[in-house]
Structure formats: structure tokens, C-alpha cells
Design a protein around this motif. Structure first.
Motif, PDB file in Angstrom:
ATOM      1  N   ASN A   1      67.448 -10.151  22.775  1.00  0.00           N
ATOM      2  CA  ASN A   1      67.247 -11.299  21.879  1.00  0.00           C
ATOM      3  C   ASN A   1      66.016 -12.109  22.283  1.00  0.00           C
ATOM      4  O   ASN A   1      65.247 -12.553  21.429  1.00  0.00           O
ATOM      5  CB  ASN A   1      68.482 -12.204  21.885  1.00  0.00           C
ATOM      6  N   LEU A   2      65.843 -12.301  23.590  1.00  0.00           N
ATOM      7  CA  LEU A   2      64.692 -13.066  24.081  1.00  0.00           C
ATOM      8  C   LEU A   2      63.396 -12.362  23.676  1.00  0.00           C
ATOM      9  O   LEU A   2      62.442 -12.993  23.211  1.00  0.00           O
ATOM     10  CB  LEU A   2      64.765 -13.213  25.600  1.00  0.00           C
ATOM     11  N   ASP A   3      63.392 -11.047  23.829  1.00  0.00           N
ATOM     12  CA  ASP A   3      62.203 -10.274  23.480  1.00  0.00           C
ATOM     13  C   ASP A   3      61.932 -10.341  21.970  1.00  0.00           C
ATOM     14  O   ASP A   3      60.788 -10.476  21.547  1.00  0.00           O
ATOM     15  CB  ASP A   3      62.373  -8.824  23.931  1.00  0.00           C
ATOM     16  N   LEU A   4      63.011 -10.278  21.173  1.00  0.00           N
ATOM     17  CA  LEU A   4      62.856 -10.372  19.718  1.00  0.00           C
ATOM     18  C   LEU A   4      62.327 -11.735  19.302  1.00  0.00           C
ATOM     19  O   LEU A   4      61.470 -11.845  18.420  1.00  0.00           O
ATOM     20  CB  LEU A   4      64.210 -10.145  19.040  1.00  0.00           C
ATOM     21  N   LEU A   5      62.833 -12.792  19.965  1.00  0.00           N
ATOM     22  CA  LEU A   5      62.361 -14.143  19.658  1.00  0.00           C
ATOM     23  C   LEU A   5      60.844 -14.229  19.903  1.00  0.00           C
ATOM     24  O   LEU A   5      60.099 -14.774  19.074  1.00  0.00           O
ATOM     25  CB  LEU A   5      63.113 -15.174  20.517  1.00  0.00           C
TER      26      LEU A   5
ATOM     27  N   ALA B   1      60.734 -22.647  30.847  1.00  0.00           N
ATOM     28  CA  ALA B   1      60.593 -21.712  29.734  1.00  0.00           C
ATOM     29  C   ALA B   1      59.749 -20.487  30.106  1.00  0.00           C
ATOM     30  O   ALA B   1      59.336 -19.727  29.231  1.00  0.00           O
ATOM     31  CB  ALA B   1      59.975 -22.428  28.533  1.00  0.00           C
ATOM     32  N   VAL B   2      59.527 -20.290  31.403  1.00  0.00           N
ATOM     33  CA  VAL B   2      58.686 -19.172  31.859  1.00  0.00           C
ATOM     34  C   VAL B   2      59.145 -17.814  31.307  1.00  0.00           C
ATOM     35  O   VAL B   2      58.325 -17.025  30.842  1.00  0.00           O
ATOM     36  CB  VAL B   2      58.559 -19.151  33.397  1.00  0.00           C
ATOM     37  N   PRO B   3      60.465 -17.502  31.314  1.00  0.00           N
ATOM     38  CA  PRO B   3      60.860 -16.177  30.804  1.00  0.00           C
ATOM     39  C   PRO B   3      60.397 -15.931  29.363  1.00  0.00           C
ATOM     40  O   PRO B   3      59.882 -14.846  29.051  1.00  0.00           O
ATOM     41  CB  PRO B   3      62.388 -16.202  30.903  1.00  0.00           C
TER      42      PRO B   3
ATOM     43  N   HIS C   1      53.697  -9.961  24.066  1.00  0.00           N
ATOM     44  CA  HIS C   1      53.578  -9.601  22.644  1.00  0.00           C
ATOM     45  C   HIS C   1      52.247 -10.047  22.043  1.00  0.00           C
ATOM     46  O   HIS C   1      51.727  -9.390  21.151  1.00  0.00           O
ATOM     47  CB  HIS C   1      54.773 -10.136  21.852  1.00  0.00           C
ATOM     48  N   ALA C   2      51.716 -11.156  22.554  1.00  0.00           N
ATOM     49  CA  ALA C   2      50.414 -11.606  22.057  1.00  0.00           C
ATOM     50  C   ALA C   2      49.327 -10.594  22.422  1.00  0.00           C
ATOM     51  O   ALA C   2      48.519 -10.208  21.579  1.00  0.00           O
ATOM     52  CB  ALA C   2      50.090 -12.985  22.631  1.00  0.00           C
ATOM     53  N   TYR C   3      49.332 -10.136  23.681  1.00  0.00           N
ATOM     54  CA  TYR C   3      48.323  -9.141  24.080  1.00  0.00           C
ATOM     55  C   TYR C   3      48.507  -7.827  23.315  1.00  0.00           C
ATOM     56  O   TYR C   3      47.544  -7.193  22.898  1.00  0.00           O
ATOM     57  CB  TYR C   3      48.355  -8.897  25.595  1.00  0.00           C
ATOM     58  N   ARG C   4      49.778  -7.460  23.101  1.00  0.00           N
ATOM     59  CA  ARG C   4      50.022  -6.207  22.362  1.00  0.00           C
ATOM     60  C   ARG C   4      49.555  -6.333  20.919  1.00  0.00           C
ATOM     61  O   ARG C   4      49.218  -5.335  20.281  1.00  0.00           O
ATOM     62  CB  ARG C   4      51.503  -5.828  22.436  1.00  0.00           C
ATOM     63  N   ALA C   5      49.537  -7.586  20.390  1.00  0.00           N
ATOM     64  CA  ALA C   5      49.053  -7.810  19.028  1.00  0.00           C
ATOM     65  C   ALA C   5      47.529  -7.941  18.995  1.00  0.00           C
ATOM     66  O   ALA C   5      46.951  -8.163  17.934  1.00  0.00           O
ATOM     67  CB  ALA C   5      49.701  -9.067  18.443  1.00  0.00           C
ATOM     68  N   GLY C   6      46.889  -7.838  20.162  1.00  0.00           N
ATOM     69  CA  GLY C   6      45.426  -7.851  20.191  1.00  0.00           C
ATOM     70  C   GLY C   6      44.812  -9.170  20.620  1.00  0.00           C
ATOM     71  O   GLY C   6      43.609  -9.374  20.463  1.00  0.00           O
ATOM     72  N   ALA C   7      45.630 -10.085  21.180  1.00  0.00           N
ATOM     73  CA  ALA C   7      45.070 -11.363  21.662  1.00  0.00           C
ATOM     74  C   ALA C   7      44.010 -11.077  22.717  1.00  0.00           C
ATOM     75  O   ALA C   7      44.178 -10.193  23.554  1.00  0.00           O
ATOM     76  CB  ALA C   7      46.173 -12.231  22.262  1.00  0.00           C
TER      77      ALA C   7
ATOM     78  N   ALA D   1      72.753 -20.742  20.083  1.00  0.00           N
ATOM     79  CA  ALA D   1      72.410 -21.604  18.944  1.00  0.00           C
ATOM     80  C   ALA D   1      70.950 -21.397  18.532  1.00  0.00           C
ATOM     81  O   ALA D   1      70.624 -21.395  17.344  1.00  0.00           O
ATOM     82  CB  ALA D   1      72.668 -23.069  19.304  1.00  0.00           C
ATOM     83  N   ILE D   2      70.078 -21.219  19.499  1.00  0.00           N
ATOM     84  CA  ILE D   2      68.659 -20.973  19.182  1.00  0.00           C
ATOM     85  C   ILE D   2      68.501 -19.638  18.462  1.00  0.00           C
ATOM     86  O   ILE D   2      67.831 -19.541  17.429  1.00  0.00           O
ATOM     87  CB  ILE D   2      67.786 -21.009  20.463  1.00  0.00           C
ATOM     88  N   PHE D   3      69.152 -18.595  18.992  1.00  0.00           N
ATOM     89  CA  PHE D   3      69.016 -17.269  18.371  1.00  0.00           C
ATOM     90  C   PHE D   3      69.565 -17.266  16.946  1.00  0.00           C
ATOM     91  O   PHE D   3      69.001 -16.636  16.053  1.00  0.00           O
ATOM     92  CB  PHE D   3      69.716 -16.191  19.210  1.00  0.00           C
ATOM     93  N   SER D   4      70.689 -17.972  16.701  1.00  0.00           N
ATOM     94  CA  SER D   4      71.253 -17.912  15.348  1.00  0.00           C
ATOM     95  C   SER D   4      70.453 -18.782  14.373  1.00  0.00           C
ATOM     96  O   SER D   4      70.123 -18.334  13.281  1.00  0.00           O
ATOM     97  CB  SER D   4      72.744 -18.277  15.345  1.00  0.00           C
ATOM     98  N   THR D   5      70.067 -19.993  14.779  1.00  0.00           N
ATOM     99  CA  THR D   5      69.316 -20.843  13.836  1.00  0.00           C
ATOM    100  C   THR D   5      67.897 -20.319  13.614  1.00  0.00           C
ATOM    101  O   THR D   5      67.292 -20.587  12.588  1.00  0.00           O
ATOM    102  CB  THR D   5      69.230 -22.299  14.339  1.00  0.00           C
ATOM    103  N   THR D   6      67.376 -19.562  14.556  1.00  0.00           N
ATOM    104  CA  THR D   6      66.029 -19.010  14.417  1.00  0.00           C
ATOM    105  C   THR D   6      66.077 -17.604  13.796  1.00  0.00           C
ATOM    106  O   THR D   6      65.066 -16.913  13.752  1.00  0.00           O
ATOM    107  CB  THR D   6      65.298 -19.021  15.788  1.00  0.00           C
ATOM    108  N   ARG D   7      67.256 -17.218  13.300  1.00  0.00           N
ATOM    109  CA  ARG D   7      67.430 -15.943  12.601  1.00  0.00           C
ATOM    110  C   ARG D   7      66.990 -14.741  13.457  1.00  0.00           C
ATOM    111  O   ARG D   7      66.347 -13.818  12.966  1.00  0.00           O
ATOM    112  CB  ARG D   7      66.653 -15.948  11.267  1.00  0.00           C
TER     113      ARG D   7
END
Ligand code: ZN
Ligand code: ZN
Length: 416
Positions: A14-18, A43-45, A53-59, A179-185
Motif C-alpha cells: 500500500n505504501l508503495d502504491l501511495l 515520513a522518511v519511508p 518512483h520519481a526517478y523511475r518516471a524520469g525525474a 484511514a489514509i489508504f482508504s480516503t486516498t483511494r
């Protein structure tokens, strides 16, 4: 439907998906863009997952500025008095420079809602003012949507403890993450598809309000009897926007609101807050405000009165409104029944208004208008932008057309 049914996944997934959804859908980060991120050490994790994910997207370059609660408190305990009129202007100027150079901006929120509750309100107010001033050039690029930006949340121990005081620390943290995972879909089969659907729904709702072109909104509820004029040529927005740099972003995750720019000189009557407001580590509760000709003439709070007073004394625009937003009471955040003590969530659980700076993107052709032209349309100007919640299951809202016809917009907190 698979998209709305919660799907069980281990926390790490879930953390990775977020992180993935924040980069792809929220930020709309493009290959070749730099990214400036802010996060607390708690919030380091999530910051690490986002960086990957930013670097993988080409950042090209991800720069993260970390804050730490203990370090912030050390300043209040040990710094000389003159410290509280200072801010690291060079740092904020650097952020503005990065944005002008094409960088995207991501903020991870999750601070202790009451971190500064026991500190001297005068020092808190001065420090906030100094930061607002120093941050202004960078913030202006954000409020104008010159760049793609987004805000996401990470659960933190202090935030979780404030929300779930009866729970053991680990249980509280797990509850907040859920709660974060559910409200953030995030906890659905296909979060990216769920976000695309949700975004479309918000765009349609905003389009319907734009067809109506109401002149005024009339609010009636417990402790609220209030009439608010909308800016000339206002534009309702909801969900994503194409930023000035051409990149499509969804600035808040979660988001349930449609919002526009009210007229800074047209607000009359009394408004009572329906949720406590956590503002920069201080709590303001039981807010009741009286407006006349757009300006707050009287403000009361049952807790944090001094902080509220300092806030509205920031500048003249701090006493006027810069945003009006509509959120149905049945939004997933509201129906969860939790008060998050965090604006990103609470403002998306209830209709709200914001004191201070207006979003010029909420005016037709707003990005082409000068400061004088924006003011002439009724857009407010201030160092602050503070949302506070006025929606509830008992709030009725009417729209009043240019010809004076009144139409129901919301009844008992729901869209008509
Ligand atoms: Zn809002
Ligand atoms: Zn706002």
C-alpha cells in the motif's frame, strides 16, 4: 464494483502504491523534470518510495527538505526572541528558482497537530508571518498553478496519537495509515483507474456550477447565517488542472471539493466552524466569525482565540475570504466519521471557506490578469491561506443568480 471495494494488501505494498499514485496521478511528474519535496523525518519511508518512483518516471533530480518536530521545539525553547522574525529566505528563494526552472513540488503532510499548542502565541504568529513572507514568491507559482504540484499524507506517531488518544501507539499508527489508504483511494483493486473516475466526477460537478454562474451563495445552518458573493468571472474547479507548464496534476490527495474564488468585498453575516482547525501546530476550536462587506468585524474561538486573532491580523487580506469550496457530507472522508486534525483531510470532509489568498486559476483567464485586474474582479490578496470547515449534515446552501432567483444547491449537506 472492484474499484470501490477495499482490497487487502500488505502495508509495504500500500505504501508503495501511495507513492506511485502520488507521482503519476497527483503530481503528473514528467520525464526530465526535477522534483522538490518537503517531508518530516517521520515520513522518511514514504519519501523514499516517492523518490524511487520519481526517478523511475524520469525525474532528473529529487531534492527533499526534511523537518523535525524536536528541532522545531528547540527553537521555541532556546532561541533568542529576535529569531521569531526570521525565516530562511534564501531557501524559499531557491525553491522559487527551482520552480521557475521547471521543477515540480510535492509536500508530504503529517505534522503533529498540536506541536506548538503550548508555545507563546506571539512567537508562533511572528514565525508564521516571517515564513509566509519569505515563501511568498515560491507560493505564488503554486497558487497560480504555474507548476504541477501535489500534497499527500504520511501517518506519523504524533498525528496518530492526537487522532486516536485511546489507542496504543502502534495500533493508532496502523489505524491512521488505514484511514489514509482508504480516503486516498489506495486500498482498491486499481487505484489509478479509481482516481481517473473520481477526477471525472469532480470535473463534471464543477462544470455544472460553472453553467449556473451564481452571483451569491446563501448558507443556513446551526450558528451560520451567511451570504457570500462570488468573484466576477469566477470559475469552479475540482479534481485535476493543467498547470502553466503543461503538466496535468491533482493538487490534493485526497480531494473531494469543488472550489472557486469569492468576492473579497462581499460576505455578510455569521459563520460557525463545524470542525476544529489545526493551524501550524496550534489548535483553534469553536470559531465563530462575523463578516461585514467581506471583512471579519468580529472573531471568536472557544480555544486558540489568541492564535486566531494573530492570524487575522496578519494583513488586511487575512480578514477576507480567498476560497469557497463545496463538499457533500457523504464524501468518503466525512462518512468515515473521523476528524483528522489535518486540513488536507478535514477540508475534504466538509464544505469550507478559506481566509486569505485567492487562487487566480479560479477566475476566467485568471493567469493572464495583473494584480490590479485580479483585485478588480474581487480576488483577495494575503500572506495567508487558511481553510476552515463550515459544512455539516445540517447545512443548506442556495445559489442566487444575477437576476436574484434563489435555487437550492445543497440540502442537509448533500447536493440537490
Ligand atoms: Zn479547499
Ligand atoms: Zn484552501
Amino acid at each position: 464494483m472492484s474499484q470501490t471495494t477495499a482490497t487487502f494488501r500488505p502495508f509495504s505494498e500500500n505504501l508503495d502504491l501511495l507513492a506511485q499514485v502520488a507521482v503519476k496521478v497527483g503530481l503528473g511528474l514528467q520525464a526530465g523534470q526535477a522534483l522538490v519535496m518537503t517531508a518530516s523525518l517521520d515520513a522518511v519511508p514514504l519519501a523514499r518510495r516517492i523518490t524511487e518512483h520519481a526517478y523511475r518516471a524520469g525525474a532528473t533530480l529529487v531534492t527533499t527538505l526534511y523537518t523535525d518536530d524536536e528541532t522545531t521545539l528547540a527553537r521555541y525553547r532556546f532561541a533568542p526572541n529576535e529569531s521569531f522574525d526570521l525565516a530562511a529566505k534564501w531557501l524559499y528563494d531557491g525553491m522559487a528558482e527551482a520552480f521557475k526552472g521547471g521543477a515540480a513540488r510535492l509536500a508530504i503532510t503529517g505534522a503533529d497537530p498540536a506541536l506548538l499548542a503550548n508555545q507563546d502565541a506571539d512567537k508562533v504568529g511572528r514565525a508564521n508571518r516571517a515564513v509566509s513572507k519569505a515563501y511568498r514568491p515560491a507560493l505564488e507559482l503554486i497558487t497560480r498553478h504555474a507548476i504541477n504540484w501535489t500534497i499527500v499524507a504520511s501517518a506519523t506517531p504524533a498525528w496518530a496519537a492526537a487522532m486516536f488518544p485511546a489507542e496504543a501507539p502502534e495500533a493508532a499508527l496502523a489505524k491512521l495509515w488505514d484511514a489514509i489508504f482508504s480516503t486516498t483511494r489506495i486500498d482498491v483493486a486499481d487505484p489509478v483507474a479509481a482516481w481517473r473516475d473520481h477526477d471525472r466526477g469532480l470535473q463534471q460537478r464543477a462544470a455544472r456550477m460553472n453553467e449556473k454562474r451564481y452571483d451569491w451563495l446563501q448558507y443556513k445552518g446551526p450558528g451560520t447565517d451567511f451570504r457570500l458573493g462570488l468573484a466576477d468571472g469566477h470559475l469552479w474547479l475540482g479534481g485535476g488542472t493543467t498547470a502553466g507548464n503543461g503538466n496535468y496534476c491533482i493538487p490534493n490527495m485526497p480531494t473531494e471539493e469543488i472550489f472557486t474564488t469569492p468576492h473579497k468585498n462581499r460576505a455578510e453575516g455569521v459563520v460557525t466552524a463545524t470542525k476544529p482547525l489545526s493551524h501550524q501546530g496550534t489548535m483553534i476550536e469553536g470559531i465563530q466569525v462575523h463578516f461585514h462587506e467581506g471583512r471579519i468585524v468580529e472573531a471568536r474561538a472557544s480555544r486558540g482565540q489568541e492564535v486566531l486573532q494573530k492570524l487575522i491580523d496578519t494583513d488586511d487580506g487575512a480578514r477576507r475570504l480567498g476560497e469557497v469550496a463545496l463538499v457533500p457530507h457523504s464524501s468518503p472522508i466525512a462518512s468515515g466519521g473521523l476528524t483528522f486534525l489535518n486540513t488536507l483531510f478535514d477540508e475534504n470532509a466538509a464544505s469550507h471557506i478559506a481566509l486569505g489568498q485567492a487562487y487566480s486559476s479560479c477566475l476566467l483567464e485568471g493567469d493572464k490578469l495583473s494584480a490590479q485586474e485580479l483585485a478588480a474582479r474581487g480576488a483577495n490578496d494575503s500572506l495567508i491561506h487558511v481553510d476552515w470547515m463550515i459544512g455539516s449534515a445540517e447545512l443548506d446552501i442556495d445559489g442566487i443568480t444575477a437576476s436574484g432567483v434563489s435555487e437550492p444547491v445543497m440540502r442537509k449537506g448533500e447536493w440537490v
